[in-house]
Design a protein around this motif. Structure first.
Motif, PDB file in Angstrom:
ATOM      1  N   MET A   1     -29.431  40.557 -26.276  1.00  0.00           N
ATOM      2  CA  MET A   1     -30.871  40.289 -26.500  1.00  0.00           C
ATOM      3  C   MET A   1     -31.147  39.285 -25.420  1.00  0.00           C
TER       4      MET A   1
ATOM      5  N   LYS B   1     -33.852  36.323 -24.060  1.00  0.00           N
ATOM      6  CA  LYS B   1     -34.183  35.144 -24.277  1.00  0.00           C
ATOM      7  C   LYS B   1     -35.906  34.999 -24.096  1.00  0.00           C
TER       8      LYS B   1
ATOM      9  N   PRO C   1     -35.796  36.606 -30.439  1.00  0.00           N
ATOM     10  CA  PRO C   1     -35.247  36.644 -29.217  1.00  0.00           C
ATOM     11  C   PRO C   1     -33.931  35.775 -29.616  1.00  0.00           C
ATOM     12  N   GLU C   2     -32.798  35.901 -28.826  1.00  0.00           N
ATOM     13  CA  GLU C   2     -31.700  35.126 -28.649  1.00  0.00           C
ATOM     14  C   GLU C   2     -31.861  33.762 -28.755  1.00  0.00           C
ATOM     15  N   GLU C   3     -32.741  33.386 -28.079  1.00  0.00           N
ATOM     16  CA  GLU C   3     -32.926  31.785 -27.626  1.00  0.00           C
ATOM     17  C   GLU C   3     -34.410  31.768 -27.270  1.00  0.00           C
TER      18      GLU C   3
ATOM     19  N   GLU D   1     -33.563  37.875 -18.989  1.00  0.00           N
ATOM     20  CA  GLU D   1     -32.272  38.067 -19.038  1.00  0.00           C
ATOM     21  C   GLU D   1     -31.324  37.406 -18.050  1.00  0.00           C
TER      22      GLU D   1
END
Length: 270
Positions: free
Chosen positions: A1, A3, A172-174, A270
């Motif tokens: 995923m 960011k 988003p992951e972060e 990424e």
């Protein structure tokens, strides 16, 4: 995923954030569906592409009727002569609106009636809780008794819901925000003349330890709504040493200041 990185070199506001995330690929239909479901009157939303600093930038525009107008984008009122006459709607409906302000529970009730996924609703409520705490701090009240003025206005509720739904759809992951760039000087609000950063912005930055830098621009670059989004969504404050860019989204601010682009950039990396 991927960011999400928000580059806040020109500040951040609710409408800039919503626009940047939509430009990045957030679910536009889900946002509009959520907004249409809210028990609110007096607004319509227009999402378009505008030219800003020679660039094609997404614009999220909450257009209010005369009763609900709060001067948020009125540069002459925000920075003009405090003694200058104000041209307002003096109808009974307009006067009643200006004298009725929402509490946090009022706003939560509006959010509970909206067609939002639970992740988006939770984020919107977190943003308003952050705003309530900040307003309570600066006004000497408690979060459950403070009455929202600017941040409880229709356009602020619309901005916050749009931001929450947009971020929830991107998932988003972060969320990375390194720091916020603020302007200097003073600005008008319903209470009178206040310094920049606005007291609510300063309270949010203090409570959530959001790094600030003050640029040379005379004017407000970071709004309470923008600061509350950063406080609620930020999960990291440092960029990776190297990264690749998957996509870039740009959101246009409504105010035009000398010395800044007025653009919020959002990167999926990424």
């Amino acid at each position: 995923m991927a960011k999400l990185y928000l580059e806040c070199s020109a500040g951040i506001s609710g409408d800039m954030t919503a626009a940047a995330l939509i430009d990045l690929g957030a679910d536009r239909e889900a946002i509009l569906r959520a907004l249409e479901s809210l028990p609110l009157e007096g607004f319509r939303v227009e999402i378009s592409t505008v030219e800003k600093s020679g660039l094609a930038v997404c614009d999220f525009d909450v257009q209010l009727d005369g009763v609900h107008e709060n001067h948020d984008h009125d540069m002459e009122w925000l920075f003009g002569d405090p003694g200058a006459p104000r041209h307002e709607d003096h109808s009974p409906a307009a006067c009643e609106h200006r004298h009725s302000h929402r509490t946090l529970s009022d706003v939560y009730a509006i959010l509970d009636q909206g067609d939002l996924l639970e992740g988006a609703r939770a984020l919107a409520k977190k943003m308003f809780a952050i705003l309530a705490q900040a307003e309570a701090t600066v006004h000497g009240k408690t979060p459950d008794t403070v009455h929202f003025h600017e941040v409880g206005a229709v356009d602020s509720i619309v901005d916050i819901v749009a931001c929450a739904v947009a971020l929830d759809s991107l998932a988003p992951e972060e969320v990375i925000v390194t720091h916020l760039v603020e302007g200097q000087g003073s600005i008008r609000c319903q209470h009178g003349i206040i310094p920049i950063p606005a007291p609510a912005v300063a309270a949010i930055a203090q409570e959530w330890q959001i790094p600030l830098s003050v640029g040379s621009v005379v004017g407000e670059l970071v709004t309470p709504t923008g600061a509350s989004f950063v406080a609620a969504a930020r999960s990291a404050s440092e960029l990776p040493e190297t990264f690749t860019i998957q996509k870039v989204g740009m959101g246009a601010g409504k105010r035009t200041y000398v010395g800044t682009s007025g653009i919020l950039r959002a990167f999926l990396i990424e």
